[in-house]
Design a protein around this motif. Structure first.
Motif, PDB file in Angstrom:
ATOM      1  N   UNK A 110       0.766  -1.060  -0.024  1.00 57.70           N
ATOM      2  CA  UNK A 110       0.094   0.043  -0.057  1.00 57.70           C
ATOM      3  C   UNK A 110       0.814   1.212   0.026  1.00 57.70           C
ATOM      4  N   UNK A 111       1.951   1.287   0.678  1.00 54.66           N
ATOM      5  CA  UNK A 111       2.584   2.589   0.963  1.00 54.66           C
ATOM      6  C   UNK A 111       3.603   2.908  -0.454  1.00 54.66           C
ATOM      7  N   UNK A 112       4.074   1.599  -1.181  1.00 50.82           N
ATOM      8  CA  UNK A 112       4.985   1.779  -2.418  1.00 50.82           C
ATOM      9  C   UNK A 112       3.874   2.351  -3.504  1.00 50.82           C
ATOM     10  N   UNK A 113       2.727   1.733  -3.385  1.00 48.76           N
ATOM     11  CA  UNK A 113       1.616   2.408  -4.448  1.00 48.76           C
ATOM     12  C   UNK A 113       1.184   3.825  -4.229  1.00 48.76           C
ATOM     13  N   UNK A 127       5.483   1.911  -6.888  1.00 49.19           N
ATOM     14  CA  UNK A 127       5.309   0.699  -7.560  1.00 49.19           C
ATOM     15  C   UNK A 127       3.941   0.905  -8.040  1.00 49.19           C
ATOM     16  N   UNK A 128       3.692   0.139  -8.915  1.00 54.96           N
ATOM     17  CA  UNK A 128       2.467   0.129  -9.634  1.00 54.96           C
ATOM     18  C   UNK A 128       1.491  -1.026  -9.346  1.00 54.96           C
ATOM     19  N   UNK A 129       0.389  -0.792  -8.986  1.00 52.74           N
ATOM     20  CA  UNK A 129      -0.560  -1.831  -8.331  1.00 52.74           C
ATOM     21  C   UNK A 129      -0.730  -2.878  -9.626  1.00 52.74           C
ATOM     22  N   UNK A 130      -0.918  -2.518 -10.905  1.00 53.59           N
ATOM     23  CA  UNK A 130      -1.218  -3.550 -11.901  1.00 53.59           C
ATOM     24  C   UNK A 130       0.014  -4.404 -12.167  1.00 53.59           C
ATOM     25  N   UNK A 137      -5.463  -6.421   1.889  1.00 59.21           N
ATOM     26  CA  UNK A 137      -5.023  -5.358   1.024  1.00 59.21           C
ATOM     27  C   UNK A 137      -6.328  -4.504   0.576  1.00 59.21           C
ATOM     28  N   UNK A 138      -7.444  -5.146   0.706  1.00 57.92           N
ATOM     29  CA  UNK A 138      -8.753  -4.534   0.562  1.00 57.92           C
ATOM     30  C   UNK A 138      -9.008  -3.558   1.517  1.00 57.92           C
ATOM     31  N   UNK A 153      -7.348  -2.869  -4.252  1.00 57.62           N
ATOM     32  CA  UNK A 153      -8.494  -4.190  -4.349  1.00 57.62           C
ATOM     33  C   UNK A 153      -8.115  -4.846  -5.596  1.00 57.62           C
ATOM     34  N   UNK A 154      -8.573  -4.446  -6.762  1.00 64.90           N
ATOM     35  CA  UNK A 154      -8.895  -5.427  -7.742  1.00 64.90           C
ATOM     36  C   UNK A 154      -7.314  -5.522  -8.487  1.00 64.90           C
ATOM     37  N   UNK A 155      -6.384  -4.642  -8.507  1.00 65.36           N
ATOM     38  CA  UNK A 155      -5.222  -4.630  -9.767  1.00 65.36           C
ATOM     39  C   UNK A 155      -3.976  -5.298  -9.028  1.00 65.36           C
ATOM     40  N   UNK A 156      -3.889  -5.275  -7.737  1.00 67.08           N
ATOM     41  CA  UNK A 156      -2.916  -6.200  -7.148  1.00 67.08           C
ATOM     42  C   UNK A 156      -3.139  -7.715  -7.470  1.00 67.08           C
ATOM     43  N   UNK A 157      -1.988  -8.282  -8.035  1.00 62.69           N
ATOM     44  CA  UNK A 157      -2.211 -10.093  -8.068  1.00 62.69           C
ATOM     45  C   UNK A 157      -1.663 -10.506  -6.764  1.00 62.69           C
TER      46      UNK A 157
END
Length: 229
Positions: free
Chosen positions: A23-26, A31-34, A53-54, A59-63
């Motif tokens: 979360x901090x890096x994004x 960092x890019x969540x995708x 993470x939610x 939510x959606x874009x981090x694998x």
């Protein structure tokens, strides 16, 4: 290069550190969540990663998932992209090995499974098993040659049925990354920020995959506790 290892005991908050790191890096655009991949070892642990993470607004874009689930999705897309016939993944290795034995041979099934598990976790196939098992001092109750024979029958049966098991998923992705530079580069681009929870549980096959994914980037964050290995 962002190589970081957090080594701490049970209950010390390692998973919390990992998810907050994401979360901090994004949030700080480091960092890019995708392009962020968080790996763990069980479905329960993967679910916990996603829930945390939610709660942090990611939510959606981090694998986030298990090694096998993430790489199975990669492999299925690879089959589509290369026009290869998709193979069925079978989770019950015990049943598959049992299928190559007659009823009188199943007494040593547990020992056979243990050795095949040991070999496949190291990327060792049936042809190489005997030599490597002897070199490593393996002494299966049923004997090295017996394991090698059953292991070979097991691999042939999988090919005949068009099935693979979970270790094959990782092995096939690793093989393609090692022999297809374009495929390897595409995965490294897609998963450019790599994090591993409970890293003490990495087996040699998983370790090889992590090494391949971090090549040329070294954007890797590990949390774990060797005492729990």
């Amino acid at each position: 290069s962002r190589l970081v290892a957090v080594i701490a005991g049970a209950g010390s908050g390692k998973t919390r550190v990992l998810t907050r790191r994401i979360a901090w890096r994004i949030a700080t655009e480091q960092a890019d969540d995708r392009h962020t991949l968080a790996l763990t070892f069980t479905r329960e642990a993967a679910g916990e990663l996603r829930r945390r993470l939610s709660r942090l607004g990611i939510r959606e874009r981090v694998e986030a998932g298990t090694f096998h689930s993430v790489m199975l999705a990669v492999l299925k897309q690879r089959w589509v992209d290369t026009g290869k016939t998709a193979r069925t993944v079978v989770s019950d290795r015990r049943r598959l090995v049992g299928d190559v034995l007659d009823s009188s041979q199943r007494v040593g099934l547990d020992g056979l499974i243990k050795e095949i598990d040991w070999a496949t976790a190291r990327g060792v196939n049936a042809d190489r098993y005997s030599a490597i098992a002897r070199r490593e001092g393996r002494k299966p109750h049923v004997g090295v040659e017996r394991v090698a024979a059953v292991f070979g029958d097991f691999e042939r049966m999988k090919r005949k049925r068009g099935v693979i098991d979970f270790d094959d998923v990782l092995g096939l992705v690793i093989r393609d990354m090692e022999y297809d530079r374009e495929f390897a580069d595409s995965l490294r681009w897609r998963f450019r920020h790599l994090l591993v929870d409970e890293a003490q549980d990495l087996n040699p096959l998983q370790h090889r995959l992590v090494d391949l994914l971090r090549t040329d980037r070294n954007d890797l964050f590990l949390v774990g506790d060797p005492a729990q290995a």
